[in-house]
Design a protein around this motif. Structure first.
Motif, PDB file in Angstrom:
ATOM      1  N   ARG A 264       0.830  -1.218   0.000  1.00 33.17           N
ATOM      2  CA  ARG A 264       0.000   0.000   0.000  1.00 33.17           C
ATOM      3  C   ARG A 264       0.858   1.259   0.000  1.00 33.17           C
ATOM      4  N   PRO A 265       1.713   1.419  -1.011  1.00 34.41           N
ATOM      5  CA  PRO A 265       2.593   2.596  -1.051  1.00 34.41           C
ATOM      6  C   PRO A 265       1.783   3.871  -1.248  1.00 34.41           C
ATOM      7  N   PRO A 266       2.375   5.020  -0.904  1.00 31.66           N
ATOM      8  CA  PRO A 266       1.663   6.293  -1.099  1.00 31.66           C
ATOM      9  C   PRO A 266       1.309   6.493  -2.578  1.00 31.66           C
ATOM     10  N   LEU A 267       0.122   7.018  -2.818  1.00 26.15           N
ATOM     11  CA  LEU A 267      -0.337   7.243  -4.183  1.00 26.15           C
ATOM     12  C   LEU A 267      -0.144   8.707  -4.558  1.00 26.15           C
TER      13      LEU A 267
ATOM     14  N   LYS B 146      12.220  14.929 -16.273  1.00 29.83           N
ATOM     15  CA  LYS B 146      13.038  15.926 -15.582  1.00 29.83           C
ATOM     16  C   LYS B 146      12.197  17.135 -15.183  1.00 29.83           C
ATOM     17  N   ARG B 147      11.285  17.552 -16.047  1.00 31.49           N
ATOM     18  CA  ARG B 147      10.508  18.760 -15.771  1.00 31.49           C
ATOM     19  C   ARG B 147       9.306  18.511 -14.862  1.00 31.49           C
ATOM     20  N   TYR B 148       8.618  17.387 -15.075  1.00 24.77           N
ATOM     21  CA  TYR B 148       7.360  17.177 -14.369  1.00 24.77           C
ATOM     22  C   TYR B 148       7.392  16.028 -13.357  1.00 24.77           C
ATOM     23  N   GLY B 149       8.437  15.199 -13.397  1.00 32.02           N
ATOM     24  CA  GLY B 149       8.476  14.041 -12.519  1.00 32.02           C
ATOM     25  C   GLY B 149       8.599  14.432 -11.053  1.00 32.02           C
ATOM     26  N   THR B 150       7.952  13.681 -10.190  1.00 40.04           N
ATOM     27  CA  THR B 150       8.030  13.894  -8.748  1.00 40.04           C
ATOM     28  C   THR B 150       8.450  12.588  -8.073  1.00 40.04           C
ATOM     29  N   ALA B 151       8.827  12.695  -6.812  1.00 35.18           N
ATOM     30  CA  ALA B 151       9.272  11.516  -6.060  1.00 35.18           C
ATOM     31  C   ALA B 151       8.070  10.622  -5.752  1.00 35.18           C
ATOM     32  N   THR B 152       7.870   9.614  -6.587  1.00 37.93           N
ATOM     33  CA  THR B 152       6.770   8.665  -6.420  1.00 37.93           C
ATOM     34  C   THR B 152       7.344   7.305  -6.049  1.00 37.93           C
ATOM     35  N   HIS B 153       6.644   6.566  -5.196  1.00 33.56           N
ATOM     36  CA  HIS B 153       7.112   5.233  -4.807  1.00 33.56           C
ATOM     37  C   HIS B 153       7.315   4.387  -6.072  1.00 33.56           C
ATOM     38  N   PRO B 154       8.470   3.679  -6.177  1.00 30.28           N
ATOM     39  CA  PRO B 154       8.765   2.940  -7.411  1.00 30.28           C
ATOM     40  C   PRO B 154       7.728   1.884  -7.767  1.00 30.28           C
ATOM     41  N   VAL B 155       7.094   1.252  -6.777  1.00 29.74           N
ATOM     42  CA  VAL B 155       6.056   0.272  -7.090  1.00 29.74           C
ATOM     43  C   VAL B 155       4.886   0.949  -7.795  1.00 29.74           C
ATOM     44  N   THR B 156       4.484   2.104  -7.289  1.00 29.80           N
ATOM     45  CA  THR B 156       3.372   2.830  -7.895  1.00 29.80           C
ATOM     46  C   THR B 156       3.714   3.311  -9.295  1.00 29.80           C
ATOM     47  N   SER B 157       4.859   3.976  -9.436  1.00 28.65           N
ATOM     48  CA  SER B 157       5.224   4.545 -10.736  1.00 28.65           C
ATOM     49  C   SER B 157       5.425   3.458 -11.781  1.00 28.65           C
ATOM     50  N   ASN B 158       6.103   2.377 -11.403  1.00 29.18           N
ATOM     51  CA  ASN B 158       6.334   1.304 -12.367  1.00 29.18           C
ATOM     52  C   ASN B 158       5.040   0.613 -12.778  1.00 29.18           C
ATOM     53  N   LEU B 159       4.149   0.367 -11.814  1.00 30.71           N
ATOM     54  CA  LEU B 159       2.899  -0.303 -12.138  1.00 30.71           C
ATOM     55  C   LEU B 159       2.066   0.531 -13.112  1.00 30.71           C
ATOM     56  N   VAL B 160       1.980   1.827 -12.883  1.00 36.36           N
ATOM     57  CA  VAL B 160       1.216   2.694 -13.781  1.00 36.36           C
ATOM     58  C   VAL B 160       1.852   2.719 -15.173  1.00 36.36           C
ATOM     59  N   GLN B 161       3.166   2.889 -15.225  1.00 35.14           N
ATOM     60  CA  GLN B 161       3.835   3.037 -16.517  1.00 35.14           C
ATOM     61  C   GLN B 161       3.808   1.749 -17.334  1.00 35.14           C
ATOM     62  N   TYR B 162       3.981   0.619 -16.679  1.00 38.61           N
ATOM     63  CA  TYR B 162       3.960  -0.639 -17.429  1.00 38.61           C
ATOM     64  C   TYR B 162       2.542  -1.064 -17.791  1.00 38.61           C
ATOM     65  N   ALA B 163       1.567  -0.654 -16.998  1.00 40.85           N
ATOM     66  CA  ALA B 163       0.176  -0.896 -17.389  1.00 40.85           C
ATOM     67  C   ALA B 163      -0.151  -0.113 -18.657  1.00 40.85           C
ATOM     68  N   VAL B 164       0.335   1.108 -18.741  1.00 41.92           N
ATOM     69  CA  VAL B 164       0.149   1.901 -19.959  1.00 41.92           C
ATOM     70  C   VAL B 164       0.862   1.230 -21.135  1.00 41.92           C
TER      71      VAL B 164
END
Length: 298
Positions: A60-63, A175-193
């Motif tokens: 349940r990482p931060p969203l 670089k311009r818009y990325g924020t510190a997101t938990h890697p599990v959350t960011s990877n799951l969203v990006q690979y689902a896309v």
């Protein structure tokens, strides 16, 4: 916002990223002998999503907060996972040689250097430009020494340029818009896309042929864990904590490192001309990283 102090483990990230990213090309070559390219990519992304989904439920990482943050994650996934990798695989399928594709991809740090001041508000000084020039010269020497550059396939060339533009855009966007997101959350969203794009393309363009052999399963496991989970996480974290032009300069060392891995794993010889190319690429990286450190000291 990006943390002021980078994590300590980030010091080993460039070397680990180069190891995983460069060896991935050799492993991919092994895997593609047993599967259609887009089908193999879709299966790879499906495996990543299946691995990450339970961790998402258990940890349940931060969203991300707000629709805009979710949109930024999805856009990075669209540019890198869908755009870059789809264009790369399609370029090879449509007749572009590996040497030609690698040469075009090696232009990415130069594009970053040109666009970073406008898009990421990042200044590129003369020493760094010199390093970028040496890096692209060294990468070109390695590629020319390894293979002839076949650009006789217009569609293959078009998709190779598309891959270059996608990874450049993804780097600058992160670089311009990325924020510190938990890697599990960011990877799951990006690979689902990525999966949402590649699965329909595989169904549309290919017979979706796969031979479930030992080498294919080994290649798939390496690409899922080493490239899709670890290398991409390292790349995005380095971009968030460093300058886009400095991080992208690591790609100059990908062709030389890939040549070494191909020698060890596939027995592909390294021509004499490739060795000075490797030295030039390494010198270019040294200039780029030193210019950044010098400016930090000032």
């Amino acid at each position: 916002m990006t943390p002021a102090t980078p994590p300590t483990w980030l010091k080993i990230a460039p070397a680990l990223f180069l190891l995983l990213w460069s060896s991935g090309f050799v492993v991919l070559k092994i895997g593609l002998a047993y599967a259609d390219p887009m089908t193999f990519l879709a299966v790879r992304y499906a495996c990543v999503v299946l691995i990450l989904a339970p961790f998402m439920l258990i940890m349940r990482p931060p969203l991300p907060r707000g629709a805009r943050a979710w949109g930024h994650l999805a856009m990075v996934g669209l540019l890198l996972q869908a755009g870059y990798f789809c264009c790369t695989y399609l370029s090879l399928k449509l007749g572009m040689s590996a040497g030609g594709l690698a040469l075009i991809a090696s232009l990415q740090p130069i594009l970053i250097g040109l666009l970073a001041p406008m898009i990421a508000q990042e200044r590129v000084d003369l020493r760094r430009w010199a390093g970028l020039g040496l890096g692209v010269s060294g990468a070109a020497l390695v590629i020319v020494a390894k293979a002839s550059i076949d650009v006789l396939a217009p569609l293959g060339l078009l998709f190779a340029v598309g891959a270059l533009l996608c990874i450049t855009s993804g780097t600058l966007y992160e670089k311009r818009y990325g924020t510190a997101t938990h890697p599990v959350t960011s990877n799951l969203v990006q690979y689902a896309v990525g999966l949402a794009v590649t699965a329909p393309l595989a169904f549309w363009l290919e017979p979706m042929h796969i031979e479930w052999t030992g080498p294919l399963l080994g290649a798939l496991a390496y690409l899922v864990v080493g490239n899709s989970l670890i290398a991409i996480t390292l790349l995005l974290t380095m971009i968030r904590h460093g300058e886009a032009s400095r991080v992208s300069a690591l790609f100059f060392l990908v062709p030389p490192c890939t040549a070494v891995f191909a020698l060890m794993a596939l027995g592909e010889p390294i021509p004499a001309l490739a060795w000075p190319g490797m030295a030039l690429a390494a010198l270019g990286i040294l200039l780029v990283t030193r210019s950044a450190r010098a400016r930090q000291v000032e």
